[in-house]
Scaffold this motif. Structure first.
Motif, PDB file in Angstrom:
ATOM      1  N   PRO A   1      23.634   5.719 -15.994  1.00  0.00           N
ATOM      2  CA  PRO A   1      23.434   7.175 -15.983  1.00  0.00           C
ATOM      3  C   PRO A   1      21.949   7.521 -15.885  1.00  0.00           C
ATOM      4  CG  PRO A   1      24.993   6.532 -17.678  1.00  0.00           C
ATOM      5  CD  PRO A   1      24.401   5.251 -17.167  1.00  0.00           C
ATOM      6  N   GLY A   2      21.659   8.600 -15.213  1.00  0.00           N
ATOM      7  CA  GLY A   2      20.278   9.054 -15.049  1.00  0.00           C
ATOM      8  C   GLY A   2      19.552   8.453 -13.874  1.00  0.00           C
ATOM      9  N   THR A   3      20.215   7.523 -13.190  1.00  0.00           N
ATOM     10  CA  THR A   3      19.573   6.906 -12.022  1.00  0.00           C
ATOM     11  C   THR A   3      19.562   7.888 -10.845  1.00  0.00           C
ATOM     12  OG1 THR A   3      20.327   4.717 -12.717  1.00  0.00           O
ATOM     13  CG2 THR A   3      19.621   4.977 -10.410  1.00  0.00           C
ATOM     14  N   VAL A   4      18.442   7.941 -10.205  1.00  0.00           N
ATOM     15  CA  VAL A   4      18.315   8.796  -9.016  1.00  0.00           C
ATOM     16  C   VAL A   4      18.633   7.976  -7.773  1.00  0.00           C
ATOM     17  CG1 VAL A   4      16.799  10.245  -7.626  1.00  0.00           C
ATOM     18  CG2 VAL A   4      16.599  10.236 -10.132  1.00  0.00           C
ATOM     19  N   CYS A   5      19.603   8.461  -6.949  1.00  0.00           N
ATOM     20  CA  CYS A   5      20.023   7.742  -5.744  1.00  0.00           C
ATOM     21  C   CYS A   5      19.646   8.541  -4.497  1.00  0.00           C
ATOM     22  CB  CYS A   5      21.540   7.517  -5.749  1.00  0.00           C
ATOM     23  SG  CYS A   5      22.121   6.590  -7.188  1.00  0.00           S
ATOM     24  N   THR A   6      19.250   7.830  -3.450  1.00  0.00           N
ATOM     25  CA  THR A   6      18.930   8.452  -2.145  1.00  0.00           C
ATOM     26  C   THR A   6      19.865   7.882  -1.095  1.00  0.00           C
ATOM     27  OG1 THR A   6      16.603   8.714  -2.720  1.00  0.00           O
ATOM     28  CG2 THR A   6      17.173   8.842  -0.388  1.00  0.00           C
ATOM     29  N   ASN A   7      20.534   8.775  -0.386  1.00  0.00           N
ATOM     30  CA  ASN A   7      21.470   8.362   0.667  1.00  0.00           C
ATOM     31  C   ASN A   7      21.041   9.020   1.976  1.00  0.00           C
ATOM     32  OD1 ASN A   7      23.678   7.321   2.018  1.00  0.00           O
ATOM     33  ND2 ASN A   7      24.963   9.084   1.483  1.00  0.00           N
ATOM     34  N   ILE A   8      20.783   8.218   3.008  1.00  0.00           N
ATOM     35  CA  ILE A   8      20.326   8.738   4.311  1.00  0.00           C
ATOM     36  C   ILE A   8      21.360   8.387   5.364  1.00  0.00           C
ATOM     37  CG2 ILE A   8      18.529   8.650   6.076  1.00  0.00           C
ATOM     38  CD1 ILE A   8      16.561   7.852   3.905  1.00  0.00           C
ATOM     39  N   THR A   9      21.775   9.407   6.119  1.00  0.00           N
ATOM     40  CA  THR A   9      22.707   9.200   7.227  1.00  0.00           C
ATOM     41  C   THR A   9      22.133   9.836   8.490  1.00  0.00           C
ATOM     42  OG1 THR A   9      23.903  11.235   6.708  1.00  0.00           O
ATOM     43  CG2 THR A   9      24.718   9.195   5.698  1.00  0.00           C
ATOM     44  N   ALA A  10      22.512   9.303   9.654  1.00  0.00           N
ATOM     45  CA  ALA A  10      22.009   9.800  10.945  1.00  0.00           C
ATOM     46  C   ALA A  10      23.180  10.137  11.850  1.00  0.00           C
ATOM     47  CB  ALA A  10      21.112   8.768  11.611  1.00  0.00           C
ATOM     48  N   ALA A  11      23.069  11.276  12.550  1.00  0.00           N
ATOM     49  CA  ALA A  11      24.072  11.687  13.538  1.00  0.00           C
ATOM     50  C   ALA A  11      23.343  12.099  14.823  1.00  0.00           C
ATOM     51  CB  ALA A  11      24.902  12.844  13.005  1.00  0.00           C
TER      52      ALA A  11
END
Length: 746
Positions: free
Chosen positions: A407-417
């Motif tokens: 808990p408290g972890t910051v996640c980054t998700n990158i997607t391309a279209a």
């Protein structure tokens, strides 16, 4: 019949023995010492003089433009303009002159015909006369006139004119067949007709006597004026096309193997590429298109200091701006602990924006060096397109990282279209200052560059969503390929001089003309190639010519001389002096040279015009037709008479229906004495009807006209001079109006 056969046999034998059976004359400026009026040069109406071989004057521009101004259109109308177009079209039918047969058998020795109805009416065909003027404007002089001409004339000491006169006689007429032992020799023939001469001498012409070598055909039945260049137009004559000798003269002037040192001409720019190579870097067309659309000429040139803008037009438009706003929020009535949800909202606003359309002078697309305006950029070929591949990068930053993440972890998700969208994509270059073009030698390097608009489409607002570091962003990117070329700079000096081939043919195009401004509605840019001979090597050069006025202006004015002018009555046509460029003529020679634009061909709109002279025939009945403009041919169609709207009936009826007495003075009468006068009609179709012409003054008081017989009778009751006009109409509704007068004495 025997005599006719002998003449035919003799003529055939003569042609077989003497291969020179044709001839043309070359036109140039009056720039030789012997070309003076006293030996028949530079006479009234002349615009040049005959030139020797290799001293000709010709066109160096393969496309020439002509326009009819408002004066011409108002007088001659659409039919007159069509006749002018038809005359130019005859010359447009010529192809490359070197492609014709050696003997020019494709063309007739005679092309003139006669329309006898037009001849009787005194009509001059506007199309045919225009064809003759154009032969002159192509550089051809009158061949029959210059078969024989005087070069010198002097009086022997101790003698008188004419017995002591001595003449040097020469030829300025040449065989158009360019091969064989008689290659371009002087010729005594024009279109197969043999000409000799006798010297006409006028010893009474003060202060200086005058003379001419007057040509005459050896065969008295031969046509003396067969070539179009001979100006043979007369009443009823019309031309079917060009003759063999006309084409032969044009072939001599324009053929490929006729090399002259000559200038390209005014308003011409020659593309020269013998320069040191250098590198040329292209730039991003997308960015330029956006700036060109939203900036006026001043700001745009401030951004691109070397940019040349020909014109700029503002466009006012309403633009609806759509702005999507994304944010994370806890939805109402969601269970406790539910993660925040991404929600979007669309904001729209309408504004008035000023867009611009620019016409650029030095913005090019590669690789074909296509000159463009910003309104053309997405449409032209090259490294440009109206659509392109765009990639949208979506970045999500959240603390909801999943069950296996603390808990408290910051996640980054990158997607391309990636998708294809409308837009302006590609590359361009602005031509460096001092150049008119570049010649691409090779592609040195292609540099792909990813361009991002760095637009943050959405982001978390902690004050609203209150979910910590959660955020959402979108960034659009596309790839721009920068091309680096090895190029040779192209410079374009004006009016260059070189040893050049003939251009093979000249084509004429009509452009609409603004008489008020004295220019084309739009400038005309003509690009063509010329061939230079340098160090025994042929090289092709590109030439561009920019015109704002026509090469030939067709107009119509009253060219009659003043009321007391002693000169002859006006002719149907006048043209200004041809612009001869003599700047590159050989040392001590009268040529060669070039023909330059700026000719005005003026058609006399004084007509229909008649002539009358003292002491006799000082009335309408005694006048003679001088000339009337018309259009006619060899068909059964009736001639058309100008000015525009005039019917041929008015002219024709005056010739084919005659009234006697033809007046204008009728036998006189006396007051209170019975009077009678009758008329006789020749021509027309009976029965006839008689009346006063519309608008005519009345007969003397007491006199009346019989509407059936035309007899004027009665008893005059008033003295004086009475002028009136009567109208005679036949059963075919043809009519003529004739003026008369009666003198009534006390």
């Amino acid at each position: 019949m025997v005599r006719i056969l002998k003449r035919i046999v003799f003529s055939v034998g003569l042609i077989g023995l003497v291969p020179m059976v044709a001839g043309f004359a070359l036109l140039g400026p009056v720039n030789e010492a012997f070309q003076i009026p006293t030996i028949a040069y530079d006479l009234p109406g002349d615009i040049g003089a005959p030139k020797n071989l290799a001293e000709e004057y010709r066109w160096t521009k393969p496309v020439l433009y002509y326009s009819c101004d408002d004066n011409f259109g108002q007088y001659f109308g659409g039919l007159g303009i069509d006749a002018i177009d038809s005359a130019f079209a005859v010359y447009n039918q010529l192809t490359n002159v070197s492609s014709y047969s050696v003997q020019l058998d494709e063309f007739p020795l005679e092309s003139m015909r006669v329309n006898y109805q037009a001849e009787a009416l005194g009509l001059v065909d506007i199309k045919s006369l225009t064809m003759e003027v154009l032969a002159e404007q192509m550089g051809l002089a009158e061949p029959e006139r210059w078969v024989w001409c005087l070069h010198n004339r002097w009086l022997q000491p101790g003698t008188q004119c004419p017995e002591g006169q001595v003449y040097d006689v020469m030829k300025r007429n040449f065989d158009p067949v360019p091969t064989g032992p008689t290659q371009l020799q002087s010729s005594s023939y024009v279109n197969g007709n043999l000409f000799s001469y006798f010297v006409l001498e006028d010893c009474s012409d003060n202060p200086t006597p005058s003379a001419d070598a007057a040509e005459f055909p050896v065969d008295p039945l031969a046509n003396q004026l067969s070539a179009i260049a001979s100006f043979p137009a007369s009443y009823g004559n019309f031309h079917m096309g060009l003759t063999r000798d006309d084409v032969g003269g044009i072939r001599y002037l324009l053929r490929t193997n006729n090399y002259n040192i000559e200038a390209a001409g005014t308003n011409t720019f020659t593309f020269i590429t013998n320069t040191a190579p250098q590198l040329l870097f292209t730039s991003n067309l997308t960015e330029f298109a956006i700036l060109a659309l939203t900036n006026g000429p001043g700001p745009l040139q401030a951004l691109f200091p070397n940019l040349q803008i020909a014109s700029s037009t503002p466009i006012f438009t309403n633009v609806v701006t759509t702005t999507p706003v994304f944010f994370f929020t806890n939805l109402p009535f969601s269970p406790a602990g539910t993660p925040a949800t991404l929600v979007s909202n669309i904001l729209r606003s309408t504004n008035v924006l000023t867009y611009w359309t620019h016409q650029f002078l030095n913005v090019y697309l590669t690789p074909n060096n296509q000159l463009v305006s910003n309104s053309q950029i997405p449409l032209v070929p090259g490294h440009s397109s109206g659509s392109g591949l765009v990639t949208v990068w979506t970045t999500n930053v959240t603390t909801a990282c999943g069950a296996f993440v603390p808990p408290g972890t910051v996640c980054t998700n990158i997607t391309a279209a990636s998708f294809t969208t409308n837009g302006v994509f590609g590359d361009y270059y602005i031509l460096p200052a001092g150049l008119c073009d570049v010649s691409i030698v090779a592609t040195q390097l292609i540099v792909p560059t990813v361009v991002s608009n760095f637009t943050v489409v959405a982001t978390n607002d902690p004050a609203v969503t209150n979910v910590g570091v959660q955020s959402f962003t979108q960034t659009g990117t596309y790839t721009f390929n920068q091309y680096i070329y090895v190029v040779r700079p192209v410079v374009c000096p004006e009016n260059t001089v070189g040893l050049r081939q003939g251009i093979e043919r000249v084509r004429f195009e009509r452009r609409d003309y603004d008489s008020l401004l004295g220019r084309f509605f739009y400038p005309v840019t003509n690009t063509y190639a010329v061939v230079n001979l340098t160090n025994n090597t042929l090289s092709k050069q590109t030439v561009t010519r920019v015109l704002t006025t026509p090469d030939f202006l067709i107009t119509a004015v009253d060219t009659s001389p003043g009321p007391s002018d002693p000169n002859n009555s006006p002719g149907p046509i006048a043209r200004n002096q041809i612009a001869f460029d003599e700047s590159n003529s050989g040392n001590g020679l009268a040529g060669p040279g070039t023909l330059e634009p700026g000719t005005v061909i003026t058609y006399n709109k004084v007509g229909p015009i008649y002539q009358n002279s003292a002491p006799d025939f000082l009335d309408e009945a005694g006048q003679v037709i001088w000339f009337i403009w018309g259009i006619f041919d060899g068909t059964t169609n009736a001639p058309i008479v100008f000015p525009n709207g005039t019917t041929i009936d008015n002219i024709e009826n005056q010739i084919f229906i005659q009234i006697t007495p033809n007046g204008p003075a009728l036998p006189g009468g006396q007051v209170d004495v019975p009077y009678t006068n009758s008329f006789t009609v020749n021509g027309g179709t009976a029965p006839f009807s008689w009346s006063l012409s519309p608008g005519s003054p009345g007969l003397p008081l007491g006199l009346v006209m019989n509407p059936v017989t035309g007899e004027i009778s009665g008893t005059p009751t008033e003295e004086g001079e009475f002028d009136f006009s009567i109208r005679l109409m036949d059963s075919a509704s043809r009519y003529i109006d004739r003026p008369y007068s009666i003198s009534i004495t006390p």
